[in-house]
Design a protein around this motif. Structure first.
Motif, mmCIF file in Angstrom:
data_model
loop_
_atom_site.group_PDB
_atom_site.id
_atom_site.type_symbol
_atom_site.label_atom_id
_atom_site.label_comp_id
_atom_site.label_asym_id
_atom_site.label_seq_id
_atom_site.Cartn_x
_atom_site.Cartn_y
_atom_site.Cartn_z
ATOM 1 N N CYS A 178 0.832 -1.206 0.000
ATOM 2 C CA CYS A 178 0.000 0.000 0.000
ATOM 3 C C CYS A 178 0.864 1.253 0.000
ATOM 4 O O CYS A 178 0.587 2.217 -0.742
ATOM 5 C CB CYS A 178 -0.932 0.000 1.212
ATOM 6 S SG CYS A 178 -2.291 -1.185 1.113
ATOM 7 N N LEU A 179 1.900 1.250 0.789
ATOM 8 C CA LEU A 179 2.795 2.413 0.864
ATOM 9 C C LEU A 179 3.443 2.659 -0.490
ATOM 10 O O LEU A 179 3.505 3.801 -0.973
ATOM 11 C CB LEU A 179 3.850 2.190 1.945
ATOM 12 C CG LEU A 179 4.826 3.338 2.188
ATOM 13 C CD1 LEU A 179 4.090 4.598 2.656
ATOM 14 C CD2 LEU A 179 5.888 2.926 3.210
ATOM 15 N N ALA A 180 3.898 1.597 -1.127
ATOM 16 C CA ALA A 180 4.534 1.732 -2.438
ATOM 17 C C ALA A 180 3.548 2.218 -3.497
ATOM 18 O O ALA A 180 3.926 2.936 -4.427
ATOM 19 C CB ALA A 180 5.146 0.393 -2.860
ATOM 20 N N ALA A 181 2.273 1.844 -3.337
ATOM 21 C CA ALA A 181 1.250 2.211 -4.322
ATOM 22 C C ALA A 181 0.633 3.575 -4.054
ATOM 23 O O ALA A 181 -0.164 4.065 -4.852
ATOM 24 C CB ALA A 181 0.153 1.147 -4.348
ATOM 25 N N GLY A 182 0.965 4.172 -2.916
ATOM 26 C CA GLY A 182 0.353 5.442 -2.553
ATOM 27 C C GLY A 182 -1.076 5.279 -2.047
ATOM 28 O O GLY A 182 -1.871 6.223 -2.083
ATOM 29 N N THR A 183 -1.389 4.088 -1.544
ATOM 30 C CA THR A 183 -2.720 3.775 -1.012
ATOM 31 C C THR A 183 -2.650 3.751 0.508
ATOM 32 O O THR A 183 -1.838 3.025 1.087
ATOM 33 C CB THR A 183 -3.187 2.401 -1.519
ATOM 34 O OG1 THR A 183 -3.244 2.416 -2.941
ATOM 35 C CG2 THR A 183 -4.557 2.036 -0.949
ATOM 36 N N THR A 184 -3.479 4.542 1.153
ATOM 37 C CA THR A 184 -3.519 4.519 2.613
ATOM 38 C C THR A 184 -4.167 3.218 3.078
ATOM 39 O O THR A 184 -5.135 2.737 2.491
ATOM 40 C CB THR A 184 -4.317 5.719 3.155
ATOM 41 O OG1 THR A 184 -3.702 6.926 2.705
ATOM 42 C CG2 THR A 184 -4.353 5.718 4.666
ATOM 43 N N LEU A 185 -3.636 2.647 4.143
ATOM 44 C CA LEU A 185 -4.191 1.433 4.736
ATOM 45 C C LEU A 185 -4.824 1.792 6.077
ATOM 46 O O LEU A 185 -4.160 2.312 6.962
ATOM 47 C CB LEU A 185 -3.105 0.377 4.934
ATOM 48 C CG LEU A 185 -3.520 -0.902 5.682
ATOM 49 C CD1 LEU A 185 -4.634 -1.636 4.952
ATOM 50 C CD2 LEU A 185 -2.312 -1.824 5.897
ATOM 51 N N LEU A 186 -6.120 1.526 6.206
ATOM 52 C CA LEU A 186 -6.835 1.715 7.467
ATOM 53 C C LEU A 186 -7.027 0.350 8.115
ATOM 54 O O LEU A 186 -7.644 -0.541 7.529
ATOM 55 C CB LEU A 186 -8.192 2.376 7.215
ATOM 56 C CG LEU A 186 -9.168 2.433 8.398
ATOM 57 C CD1 LEU A 186 -8.576 3.183 9.579
ATOM 58 C CD2 LEU A 186 -10.500 3.049 7.965
ATOM 59 N N VAL A 187 -6.490 0.180 9.309
ATOM 60 C CA VAL A 187 -6.601 -1.083 10.034
ATOM 61 C C VAL A 187 -7.479 -0.869 11.264
ATOM 62 O O VAL A 187 -7.129 -0.094 12.156
ATOM 63 C CB VAL A 187 -5.217 -1.625 10.458
ATOM 64 C CG1 VAL A 187 -5.375 -2.991 11.128
ATOM 65 C CG2 VAL A 187 -4.296 -1.741 9.245
ATOM 66 N N ASP A 188 -8.610 -1.533 11.281
ATOM 67 C CA ASP A 188 -9.530 -1.457 12.411
ATOM 68 C C ASP A 188 -9.105 -2.509 13.430
ATOM 69 O O ASP A 188 -9.260 -3.706 13.211
ATOM 70 C CB ASP A 188 -10.961 -1.709 11.922
ATOM 71 C CG ASP A 188 -12.000 -1.575 13.033
ATOM 72 O OD1 ASP A 188 -11.616 -1.399 14.202
ATOM 73 O OD2 ASP A 188 -13.205 -1.651 12.715
ATOM 74 N N GLU A 189 -8.577 -2.038 14.561
ATOM 75 C CA GLU A 189 -8.070 -2.929 15.602
ATOM 76 C C GLU A 189 -8.978 -2.955 16.829
ATOM 77 O O GLU A 189 -8.522 -3.164 17.957
ATOM 78 C CB GLU A 189 -6.661 -2.506 16.007
ATOM 79 C CG GLU A 189 -5.633 -2.632 14.902
ATOM 80 C CD GLU A 189 -4.225 -2.253 15.340
ATOM 81 O OE1 GLU A 189 -3.278 -2.508 14.571
ATOM 82 O OE2 GLU A 189 -4.064 -1.688 16.460
ATOM 83 N N ALA A 190 -10.278 -2.790 16.619
ATOM 84 C CA ALA A 190 -11.209 -2.727 17.740
ATOM 85 C C ALA A 190 -11.138 -3.958 18.635
ATOM 86 O O ALA A 190 -11.350 -3.866 19.847
ATOM 87 C CB ALA A 190 -12.637 -2.539 17.221
ATOM 88 N N PHE A 191 -10.828 -5.124 18.058
ATOM 89 C CA PHE A 191 -10.792 -6.364 18.825
ATOM 90 C C PHE A 191 -9.369 -6.901 19.027
ATOM 91 O O PHE A 191 -9.198 -7.978 19.598
ATOM 92 C CB PHE A 191 -11.639 -7.437 18.132
ATOM 93 C CG PHE A 191 -13.094 -7.085 18.033
ATOM 94 C CD1 PHE A 191 -13.921 -7.186 19.138
ATOM 95 C CD2 PHE A 191 -13.638 -6.649 16.845
ATOM 96 C CE1 PHE A 191 -15.266 -6.858 19.056
ATOM 97 C CE2 PHE A 191 -14.974 -6.321 16.744
ATOM 98 C CZ PHE A 191 -15.794 -6.419 17.850
ATOM 99 N N LEU A 192 -8.367 -6.172 18.564
ATOM 100 C CA LEU A 192 -7.008 -6.714 18.626
ATOM 101 C C LEU A 192 -6.504 -6.859 20.061
ATOM 102 O O LEU A 192 -5.641 -7.694 20.338
ATOM 103 C CB LEU A 192 -6.047 -5.827 17.825
ATOM 104 C CG LEU A 192 -4.707 -6.475 17.482
ATOM 105 C CD1 LEU A 192 -4.907 -7.655 16.533
ATOM 106 C CD2 LEU A 192 -3.743 -5.461 16.861
#
Length: 352
Positions: A178-192
């Protein structure tokens, strides 16, 4: 947020039968407001950290003034918990507000967004409210998709409602893609917090959304935050509302994050009860593997219908989550993992 997109969502009711979006443009959630029912539809901790009520009461005097808008104590506690820098923590009124803030600062009208399914229905709703276009991908295939050309990719780990934690190495490799593609990654860690896996908080190109609701059993306090680095962090900080967390929420959140013994006990109890419940429930249902405080159950052919199961459970004083509201699920229910005596009531009601 685009006003035309808001009107369009209300008019469309979502993407046909695959989306459970009502005429008001909202999606269904777990939780029952009937005090006479034991609520297995919401997956929050049935126990709260000791001292939480006292901390909440003691915050009353502070609530008579505007809170300090930099929330230093809460930011420090959250940063310690997820191992990032305090200035990367952006306090919000719950995890859902953190998700909205991340999408609002990332997605423009016409952008496409990779969204897992089945998963939390609010992702697609928030993208559509921005005028973006959801591109749905099976949750267990998303990490192998090329993120190029997408403004945002969303991963929920552990995934709601299936319960699997994303493979850590695959998730980090996807974050690099994602970083290389210029795409932001949203990680939902509500249960992590129920697992032993580390957070992606503070990683470049990643926005993490966190909620204290699930682990600490206090959904009504509305405690959450986003974590970003670099430009993503700057956008989050700029767009965040002033006083985005109440004084009481900040105080209780800071207190909760100091309760390491409570967290360890919760993780151990949930793991033990989840395994016990899974074994019993498997006698009647196809039970999905889970690392979360809930189990997804597929109703087998020849068994009762989902509606019949929901009704019979309700007659026994128990509310279950109708998982048919999740995209791609057509004969499923979700049950929380609660305290042992409560879980026994569920198992008895389901005759397993």
């Amino acid at each position: 947020m685009d006003p035309d997109s808001v009107d369009g969502l209300r008019a469309s009711g979502g993407d046909g039968a695959a989306d459970a979006i009502g005429p008001d443009g909202r999606v269904p959630h777990g939780s029952s407001d009937d005090p006479d029912l034991l609520d297995f539809s919401a997956n929050t901790n049935p126990r709260v950290p000791p001292g939480s009520a006292r901390t909440y009461r003691e915050a009353f005097d502070a609530a008579r003034s505007y809170p300090a808008d930099d929330y230093p104590e809460f930011r420090a506690a959250a940063a310690t918990f997820v191992e990032c820098e305090p200035e990367q923590v952006i306090p919000t009124a719950g995890g859902l507000e953190a998700i909205r803030l991340a999408i609002q600062t990332t997605v423009r009208a016409g952008d496409s967004v990779l969204i897992p399914y089945p998963s939390f229905g609010e992702y697609a709703r928030e993208v559509r409210l921005q005028g973006g276009t959801p591109e749905f991908v099976p949750h267990d295939e998303l990490l192998s998709v090329d993120p190029s050309g997408h403004a945002l990719a969303i991963v929920c780990t552990p995934n709601n409602p299936t319960g699997e934690t994303a493979d850590p190495s695959a998730l980090r490799a996807f974050a690099d893609d994602c970083l290389a593609a210029g795409t932001t990654l949203l990680v939902d860690e509500a249960f992590l917090g129920f697992t032993g896996e580390p957070s992606l908080a503070g990683r470049e190109g990643v926005i993490v959304a966190r909620s204290l609701t699930k682990l600490f059993g206090l959904p009504g306090v509305r405690m959450g935050y986003a974590v970003g680095a670099g430009t993503a962090r700057d956008r989050l900080a700029t767009a965040r509302r002033a006083w985005s967390m109440s004084a009481a929420a900040a105080a209780v959140g800071t207190h909760c994050y100091g309760q390491r013994e409570f967290v360890a006990e919760t993780k151990a109890r949930v793991a033990e009860e989840r395994a016990r419940m899974r074994e019993r429930l498997a006698a009647r249902f196809d039970v999905f593997p889970s690392d979360a405080p809930f189990l997804l159950l597929a109703v087998s052919d020849g068994d009762e219908t989902v509606d019949e199961i929901l009704v019979s459970a309700r007659e026994a004083g128990i509310a279950l989550r109708d998982a048919r509201t999740f995209r791609g699920l057509d004969a499923h229910v979700r049950v929380a993992v609660r305290a042992p005596d409560e879980n026994d009531r569920l198992l008895d009601a389901l005759d397993v």
